[in-house]
Design a protein around this motif. Structure first.
Motif, PDB file in Angstrom:
ATOM      1  N   ARG A 161       0.843  -1.191   0.000  1.00  0.00           N
ATOM      2  CA  ARG A 161       0.000   0.000   0.000  1.00  0.00           C
ATOM      3  C   ARG A 161       0.889   1.255   0.000  1.00  0.00           C
ATOM      4  NH1 ARG A 161      -5.402   0.170   1.969  1.00  0.00           N
ATOM      5  NH2 ARG A 161      -5.044  -1.778   3.105  1.00  0.00           N
ATOM      6  N   TYR A 162       0.540   2.208  -0.850  1.00  0.00           N
ATOM      7  CA  TYR A 162       1.258   3.483  -0.947  1.00  0.00           C
ATOM      8  C   TYR A 162       2.741   3.274  -1.277  1.00  0.00           C
ATOM      9  CZ  TYR A 162      -2.903   4.670   1.783  1.00  0.00           C
ATOM     10  OH  TYR A 162      -4.185   4.783   2.242  1.00  0.00           O
ATOM     11  N   VAL A 163       3.021   2.353  -2.212  1.00  0.00           N
ATOM     12  CA  VAL A 163       4.391   2.090  -2.641  1.00  0.00           C
ATOM     13  C   VAL A 163       4.546   2.520  -4.097  1.00  0.00           C
ATOM     14  CG1 VAL A 163       6.159   0.336  -3.025  1.00  0.00           C
ATOM     15  CG2 VAL A 163       4.626   0.140  -1.071  1.00  0.00           C
ATOM     16  N   ASN A 164       5.566   3.325  -4.373  1.00  0.00           N
ATOM     17  CA  ASN A 164       5.915   3.664  -5.751  1.00  0.00           C
ATOM     18  C   ASN A 164       6.792   2.525  -6.271  1.00  0.00           C
ATOM     19  OD1 ASN A 164       6.753   4.833  -8.171  1.00  0.00           O
ATOM     20  ND2 ASN A 164       6.832   6.875  -7.286  1.00  0.00           N
ATOM     21  N   GLU A 165       6.151   1.500  -6.795  1.00  0.00           N
ATOM     22  CA  GLU A 165       6.784   0.204  -7.003  1.00  0.00           C
ATOM     23  C   GLU A 165       8.018   0.256  -7.899  1.00  0.00           C
ATOM     24  OE1 GLU A 165       3.436  -1.935  -8.474  1.00  0.00           O
ATOM     25  OE2 GLU A 165       2.749  -2.525  -6.484  1.00  0.00           O
ATOM     26  N   PHE A 166       7.896   0.902  -9.067  1.00  0.00           N
ATOM     27  CA  PHE A 166       9.021   0.886 -10.005  1.00  0.00           C
ATOM     28  C   PHE A 166      10.180   1.776  -9.558  1.00  0.00           C
ATOM     29  CE2 PHE A 166       5.680  -0.697 -12.816  1.00  0.00           C
ATOM     30  CZ  PHE A 166       6.341  -1.767 -13.389  1.00  0.00           C
ATOM     31  N   MET A 167       9.922   2.628  -8.578  1.00  0.00           N
ATOM     32  CA  MET A 167      10.999   3.463  -8.052  1.00  0.00           C
ATOM     33  C   MET A 167      11.679   2.822  -6.848  1.00  0.00           C
ATOM     34  SD  MET A 167      11.017   6.126 -10.028  1.00  0.00           S
ATOM     35  CE  MET A 167      11.780   7.480  -9.165  1.00  0.00           C
ATOM     36  N   GLU A 168      11.011   1.872  -6.201  1.00  0.00           N
ATOM     37  CA  GLU A 168      11.527   1.335  -4.952  1.00  0.00           C
ATOM     38  C   GLU A 168      11.923  -0.140  -5.012  1.00  0.00           C
ATOM     39  OE1 GLU A 168      12.166   3.244  -2.530  1.00  0.00           O
ATOM     40  OE2 GLU A 168      11.043   5.046  -3.059  1.00  0.00           O
ATOM     41  N   LEU A 169      11.334  -0.913  -5.910  1.00  0.00           N
ATOM     42  CA  LEU A 169      11.529  -2.359  -5.921  1.00  0.00           C
ATOM     43  C   LEU A 169      12.411  -2.799  -7.090  1.00  0.00           C
ATOM     44  CD1 LEU A 169       7.845  -3.384  -5.161  1.00  0.00           C
ATOM     45  CD2 LEU A 169       9.776  -3.504  -3.583  1.00  0.00           C
ATOM     46  N   PRO A 170      13.037  -3.976  -6.989  1.00  0.00           N
ATOM     47  CA  PRO A 170      13.819  -4.501  -8.119  1.00  0.00           C
ATOM     48  C   PRO A 170      12.937  -4.642  -9.361  1.00  0.00           C
ATOM     49  CG  PRO A 170      14.249  -5.758  -6.127  1.00  0.00           C
ATOM     50  CD  PRO A 170      13.100  -4.858  -5.812  1.00  0.00           C
ATOM     51  N   SER A 171      13.452  -4.186 -10.479  1.00  0.00           N
ATOM     52  CA  SER A 171      12.672  -4.255 -11.722  1.00  0.00           C
ATOM     53  C   SER A 171      13.619  -4.249 -12.901  1.00  0.00           C
ATOM     54  CB  SER A 171      11.695  -3.073 -11.823  1.00  0.00           C
ATOM     55  OG  SER A 171      12.405  -1.844 -11.952  1.00  0.00           O
ATOM     56  N   ILE A 172      13.081  -4.602 -14.043  1.00  0.00           N
ATOM     57  CA  ILE A 172      13.836  -4.504 -15.282  1.00  0.00           C
ATOM     58  C   ILE A 172      12.957  -3.816 -16.311  1.00  0.00           C
ATOM     59  CG2 ILE A 172      13.136  -6.811 -16.089  1.00  0.00           C
ATOM     60  CD1 ILE A 172      15.999  -6.949 -17.349  1.00  0.00           C
TER      61      ILE A 172
END
Length: 761
Positions: free
Chosen positions: A297-308
């Protein structure tokens, strides 16, 4: 202008058609069966899905993704593949006005498309009843001739039960389709693109079963002519999911060596590995034993989590001359603000490099020509000689009328708008930024990540989309870092600046509710008026304006033509008859849609939805606020306590977030998207012979650095007044401030769940 208005009407008709829920037809089922025979899904030969993909480490989890695989096959095709079902609806409807030429051009556009075949397969182990409820409904698309879908249940004893799609029903609001059932390379939904989706319930699921499904979508990307170099839209992929993932795979398959891939791995995500299979280049990405997201909840996912994030490029001359970077290695590096400014300035002043590579000018293949044509219209109507401010406003709305149909890119908008200002000798500047939901400026890897804006007299003008007004920024732009440079000077260096964040005065909503019990004192009759402005308006405007003829009076904003001007008497009669018929259908469909939205908002069954009233569409410069009203009957809002009644009056605030125990310990920064103020004023008529008790629970005040929640309640005459206000004072907050956010959320939830006692006198 006549063609623009007519196309807009057709777009609205197509939009309305999406809300006519119906069971999947026999012909559509046969189409799927035909596609499956041609390209079978759920193959037993796929090595990634062989074996168990051991999930014992997550035995305590509700569900586990045993394996998920996303495959992309890029190939240049002609008109014989990837053709949309119903593609020519606009061509057919316009044919009487164009003597059939519209049908030709609708088909001819397929000659300039590159086809992308995207396949998604998932196998999910269901460990408890909650997981069964979550995954007992599957969604699939039927938009192009090659679309296919298959699903099955793998019982805990190993037997397999196929899912029959013959009982599927169409999805009324396709924006409600979960992201995991949508392909990455599909176009974004708009008035002119609303593909058909269906949903199917999966009965008989038991704990220990696995649900497995696979869909194949054919998506094609348009370009203005046959290029030597082509950049496809980037794909963004998160490593962490709401469930643990034992194995996840991305495969990009290209038909020849004219294709290659550029990518950037972020926050420790794995990288692609290249190989060859049957003369095809294969870029494979694999990730194993990925834990589920802890904060959802309330997470800016692509800015905070591992991604490609990756992008496929087609280069006919095999030179791999990336337009934005020198090579793939440079793409993986960070970029300073100064470097970004110089690259953006080069692109702006040399647009021919862009036009021949990607979809930067989507909706306007030749921005200069489009601007010149619009300028002629402005000049003819005397707008050219208006004050600079009025000219800028009218030019903006003239562009909006076209972007609604053409779904313009930010670059196309900025190029056309800048040219219109230049033609009238109005000084302005170019501003570039990036979506704060996707990328920071220093991690930009692709030209498509850049947002282009115009700055005039200190105010910002962004791509209007379907509903934007001058000087309104979208939520994904506010508070961003940006660079700025003159529109016509290559020598001047770009400078850094920050886009305005806006505040709680700019972004607010007032919900005014009057309510009373029915004669049986069980159900609640509700009359509600909503007024929203700023970014809050943006969040609700699509649903509010759907299935309404909101564009009927748009021409007044742009000093354009009336809807039917320029048609002869016969054409006008036919067009008016068609449009009036459509409006009648919308009037019937709108309450059905709004009833479902009201049930989602309040968590109660809507016994009856009486009417929807659009009071102000929020799409004009002088009347920027969205206003609408609705009336409905909420069921079972009371409970008997002897002779007294317990009434859920505070529930008329709507459902408020309930923060579960496992969410109270947080690891990620908080992102609430933008500052805002949410206001409720509830006036409940007290039935004769009763008096109100229990108002102490409605007197609440919490205030801290992150925002506030206040509520008060009092009786005046025979009316109970409940006033509440929730404020988010900023956009981003540190992890340490989570406790303060919780104070606000908990207070709002407690008040919304409180009950009022009506004491029998």
């Amino acid at each position: 202008m006549k063609r623009i208005i007519t196309c807009c009407v057709l777009a609205m008709i197509a939009y309305g058609a999406a809300y006519s829920q119906q069971r999947i037809s026999k012909k559509q089922v046969e189409q799927f069966q035909k596609n499956l025979e041609k390209t079978p899904l759920l193959s037993e030969e796929d090595a990634d899905f062989k074996g168990s993909n051991n999930a014992t480490r997550w035995a305590g989890e509700s569900a586990v993704i045993l394996c998920q695989k996303t495959s992309f096959n890029f190939d240049k095709k002609g008109i014989s593949a990837g053709k949309r079902i119903g593609r020519n609806i606009y061509g057919l409807l316009l044919a009487p006005l164009t003597f059939g030429s519209s049908i030709y051009w609708a088909n001819a556009s397929n000659e300039t498309k590159i086809l992308i075949e995207e396949t998604e397969r998932r196998k999910i182990l269901l460990n408890d009843k909650f997981a069964i409820d979550q995954y007992s409904v599957l969604y699939f698309r039927l938009s192009t001739e090659g679309d296919a879908f298959a699903a099955r249940v793998v019982k805990k004893n190993g037997t397999i039960e196929p899912v029959d799609i013959a009982e599927a029903i169409s999805v009324e609001d396709i924006k409600q389709v979960p992201g995991v059932f949508r392909s990455y390379t599909d176009e974004r939904f708009s008035s002119s693109y609303r593909p058909a989706y269906f949903k199917i319930a999966v009965p008989g699921l038991e704990e220990g079963d696995a649900i497995e499904y696979e869909f194949k979508n054919f998506n094609n990307q348009q370009y203005a002519f046959n290029p030597d170099y082509r950049e496809f839209d980037p794909v963004y992929y998160l490593c962490n999911r709401e469930l643990p993932v034992a194995k996840q795979v991305i495969e990009v398959v290209t038909e020849d060596d004219k294709y290659f891939i550029g990518y950037k791995s972020l926050k420790g995500a794995p990288e692609f590995v290249q190989s060859t299979n049957k003369d095809n280049k294969v870029f494979r990405w694999e990730d194993n034993n990925r834990e589920k997201m802890t904060d959802t909840r309330y997470v800016n996912e692509f800015m905070e989590l591992p991604s490609i994030k990756f992008q496929v490029v087609y280069a006919r001359n095999k030179s791999k001359n990336l337009v934005w970077f020198k090579d793939e290695a440079e793409m993986k590096k960070g970029m300073t603000t100064e470097e970004l400014g110089e690259k953006a300035k080069t692109f702006w002043l040399n647009p021919e490099k862009l036009r021949s590579t990607g979809n930067y000018a989507v909706g306007s293949s030749d921005p200069a020509y489009t601007a010149n044509e619009i300028f002629k219209k402005l000049k003819k109507k005397g707008i050219k000689d208006a004050s600079p401010d009025e000219y800028v406003q009218k030019a903006y709305y003239m562009i909006r009328a076209q972007t609604m149909v053409g779904n313009w890119s930010d670059f196309a908008f900025a190029k056309v708008f800048s040219r219109l200002l230049e033609l009238n000798k109005i000084e302005h500047e170019i501003v570039v930024s990036a979506s704060n939901n996707r990328s920071s400026l220093n991690t930009v890897a692709f030209t498509q990540e850049i947002a282009w804006l115009i700055k005039y007299k200190g105010k910002y003008y962004s791509n209007p989309g379907e509903h934007g007004n001058p000087q309104e920024l979208q939520a994904w732009l506010v508070g961003n870092n940006a660079v700025r440079f003159p529109y016509n000077n290559v020598q001047t260096k770009a400078v850094s600046e920050m886009l305005p964040l806006t505040d709680t005065l700019d972004n607010a909503v007032l919900t005014l509710v009057t309510a009373q019990l029915d004669e049986a004192k069980v159900n609640m009759s509700v009359d509600k008026t909503v007024e929203a402005k700023g970014l809050v308006k943006d969040d609700v405007i699509d649903e509010a304006l759907a299935l309404t003829p909101y564009m009927e009076n748009d021409f007044r904003n742009v000093d354009g033509l009336g809807m039917w001007e320029g048609l002869n008497a016969s054409q006008e009669e036919k067009a008016t008859e068609t449009f009036n018929k459509q409006k009648k259908e919308w009037k019937e469909q709108k309450p059905i849609m709004m009833k479902e939205l009201a049930e989602n908002e309040y968590g109660y069954h809507v016994e009856k939805y009486d009417n929807f009233r659009l009071l102000q569409d929020g799409r004009s410069n002088k009347k920027r606020n969205l206003k609408y009203g609705e009336a409905f009957l909420l069921a079972d809002m009371t409970a008997a306590a002897g002779n007294d009644l317990v009434v859920a009056v505070p529930g008329l605030m709507g459902l408020q977030p309930k923060i579960r125990k496992e969410e109270r310990t947080r690891l990620m920064p908080i992102d609430v998207r933008y500052p805002r103020a949410l206001n409720w004023k509830i006036m409940f008529t007290i039935p004769a012979g009763y008096e109100v008790q229990g108002l102490d629970k409605l007197q609440k005040k919490v205030e801290n650095a992150c925002g506030s929640f206040t509520s008060t309640a009092f009786v005046e005459g025979n009316v109970l007044h409940v006033y509440a206000k929730k404020i988010y004072a900023g956009r981003r907050f540190d992890i340490a401030q989570w406790a303060q956010i919780l104070e606000i959320l908990d207070a709002a939830y407690e008040v919304s769940q409180a009950k009022v006692i009506l004491k029998k006198k």
